[in-house]
Design an enzyme around this catalytic site. Structure first.
Site, PDB file in Angstrom:
ATOM      1  N   HIS A 108     -14.951   3.764 -31.325  1.00 29.41           N
ATOM      2  CA  HIS A 108     -14.368   3.870 -32.661  1.00 29.41           C
ATOM      3  C   HIS A 108     -15.155   2.990 -33.619  1.00 29.41           C
ATOM      4  CE1 HIS A 108     -11.290   4.311 -35.754  1.00 29.41           C
ATOM      5  NE2 HIS A 108     -11.511   3.030 -36.009  1.00 29.41           N
ATOM      6  N   LYS A 111      -3.731   3.788 -32.633  1.00 27.15           N
ATOM      7  CA  LYS A 111      -4.270   5.148 -32.477  1.00 27.15           C
ATOM      8  C   LYS A 111      -5.187   5.245 -31.266  1.00 27.15           C
ATOM      9  CE  LYS A 111      -5.498   4.912 -36.743  1.00 27.15           C
ATOM     10  NZ  LYS A 111      -5.689   4.869 -38.175  1.00 27.15           N
ATOM     11  N   ASP A 140       1.818   4.736 -37.604  1.00 24.64           N
ATOM     12  CA  ASP A 140       0.634   4.307 -38.365  1.00 24.64           C
ATOM     13  C   ASP A 140       0.435   5.189 -39.598  1.00 24.64           C
ATOM     14  OD1 ASP A 140      -1.872   2.864 -38.871  1.00 24.64           O
ATOM     15  OD2 ASP A 140      -2.751   4.829 -38.473  1.00 24.64           O
TER      16      ASP A 140
HETATM   17  N1  URA Z   1      -8.888   2.337 -40.503  1.00 24.24           N
HETATM   18  C1  URA Z   1      -7.662   2.502 -39.949  1.00 24.24           C
HETATM   19  O1  URA Z   1      -7.446   3.372 -39.120  1.00 24.24           O
HETATM   20  N2  URA Z   1      -6.679   1.666 -40.337  1.00 24.24           N
HETATM   21  C2  URA Z   1      -6.859   0.694 -41.242  1.00 24.24           C
HETATM   22  O2  URA Z   1      -5.920  -0.030 -41.516  1.00 24.24           O
HETATM   23  C3  URA Z   1      -8.140   0.535 -41.829  1.00 24.24           C
HETATM   24  C4  URA Z   1      -9.147   1.381 -41.426  1.00 24.24           C
END
Ligand code: URA
Length: 439
Positions: A85, A190, A164
């Site tokens: 990621h 995630k 989220d």
């Molecule tokens: N990317 C994400 O998935 N969440 C954040 O809070 C900032 C960047």
């Protein structure tokens, strides 16, 4: 579960006292269920911004967010699945290169990627610039593609970490995005829900990253690695520089073309260095017998880039997801922008500084990103950086070429980018691309 008087929990956090795991779990569950209104959650988020979170609070928050929806089950795919990621960048096409490299080394890549966010590009938009490419495979098709080709990259399926989604939307409009624990819990909830066995985080730092200061990037990396460990998943973070766009291309099909060149063992040095570092780490993490070191992993990555195996994997992946492979074999078939302009140097010297975020915004102005959720992307729009940091320039030399389908976009983007770089007499120190590794 009920939170009792949530106002008391907000008050506790505001005073800087540590919340209990039960209070955090109830808060997340009740917010997702609509039992806590946005105005109370906004106050809590702001209190977290000012007070921070302890390790125990952060873990409880992330796990509660992970558990708010589905957790993907990748166990039907044999082998260790290592997810990668990136916290976002400009010109960041690493997934297009690292995925096929790792798959060519025998490690399965079953990846869910995202779309562009703000000034940063997204892997899904880049892949969709390949005619026919489908990012929306069903679960069975996804597993079959990974089994048959060793790699598949798709959009998110299922209802992963809905907490989220709801919290991020609220943070976006309450000035609470830039909080390290909130970013760490958002990303890791995630990633933990996406079902991989191990996680490699590419934490970007510098002028083209969400987190621009190195110390804060280290904190973010440290917090995410600690969350991964607490959740029982080996997690490694690489801090990589975003003090200039990665490679030369910014924009969807321009980046796919650059990725094709990189997969053929060519292309910009900085892109190759970052990709072999990330791939090397993934190869060593995915090696079940633990016999491949990071250094050896990098060497293997280099080998499959040079011997064509990574390029073949990319072609298999594209074919497996319905994409037209003739574009990958003949990248000149990609639509080229009908309108072009040049950003030229105003003085002699060396390129000494770049506002990388600014170049990302300029690419968006050309049509490479979305202005609203409904906007259609102009796949051939973007920027080719003709000069990189440290390159010598003479007055009038082309620093970057701007590409777009819409003539009215060009002038605005060129004038925006006019202040996004500096030329100085002194040559700057070379950038350290992989700044740190946090395990
Ligand atoms: N990317 C994400 O998935 N969440 C954040 O809070 C900032 C960047």
């Amino acid at each position: 579960m009920s939170t009792g008087r949530f106002v008391d929990v907000i008050h506790k956090k505001r005073q800087g006292l540590e919340l209990e795991a039960g209070e955090i779990r109830a808060m997340v569950a009740d917010y997702v269920a609509g039992k806590i209104p946005d105005y109370q959650m906004s106050a809590m988020l702001m209190a977290i911004c000012f007070r921070g979170m302890s390790d125990a609070e952060l873990t409880a928050m992330t796990l509660a967010m992970r558990d708010s929806g589905d957790i993907a089950d990748l166990s039907r795919i044999p082998g260790i699945k290592v997810d990668k990621h990136s916290t976002g960048g400009v010109g960041d096409k690493t997934t297009l290169i690292v995925g096929p490299v790792v798959a060519a080394c025998g490690i399965p890549v079953a990846k869910m990627s995202g779309r562009g966010l703000g000034f940063t590009g997204g892997t899904l938009d880049k892949l969709e610039s390949i005619p026919g490419f489908r990012i929306g495979l069903g679960e069975d098709e996804f597993f079959r593609a990974v089994r048959e080709n060793g790699i598949s990259v798709i959009g998110q399926t299922g209802n992963l970490a809905p907490a989220d989604k709801k919290l991020y939307a609220l943070r976006d409009v309450t000035g609470t995005v830039e909080s390290i624990p909130l970013i760490a819990s958002s990303i890791m909830s995630k990633k933990l829900a996406a079902g991989s066995d191990k996680i490699l985080l590419d934490v970007t730092t510098g002028s083209g990253a969400f987190i621009k200061e190195l110390e804060k990037s280290r904190q973010l990396a440290g917090q995410m690695v600690a969350i991964g460990k607490a959740a029982g998943k080996e997690t490694v973070a690489m801090i990589t520089s975003m003090d200039e766009p990665l490679g030369s291309a910014i924009g969807n099909n321009l980046e796919v073309i650059e990725a094709i060149h990189a997969l053929q063992g060519q292309g910009p040095e900085d892109l190759r260095e970052v990709c072999t570092a990330l791939a090397g780490m993934m190869i060593s993490m995915g090696d079940v017998k633990r016999e491949i070191s990071y250094e050896e992993g990098r060497e293997r990555a280099q080998e499959v880039l040079e011997n064509g195996a990574a390029f073949e994997k990319f072609k298999c992946m594209v074919a497996g997801q319905g994409g037209d492979v003739s574009f990958i074999e003949n990248p000149e078939k990609f639509a080229a922008a009908p309108v072009r302009g040049e950003l030229t140097a105003g003085a002699d010297g060396y390129i000494s500084w770049m506002d990388t975020e600014g170049f990302g915004i300029a690419a968006g102005l050309l049509g490479a990103g979305r202005e609203t959720k409904e906007s259609r992307i102009d796949f051939c729009a973007g920027i080719i950086m003709e000069k990189k940091l440290g390159d010598p320039v003479k007055r009038g030399d082309v620093v970057a070429t701007f590409h777009t389908s819409a003539g009215d976009r060009l002038e605005r983007a060129l004038s925006y980018a006019g202040n996004c770089y500096a030329v100085s007499e002194k040559k700057p120190e070379p950038l350290k691309l992989v700044v740190d590794i946090i395990r």
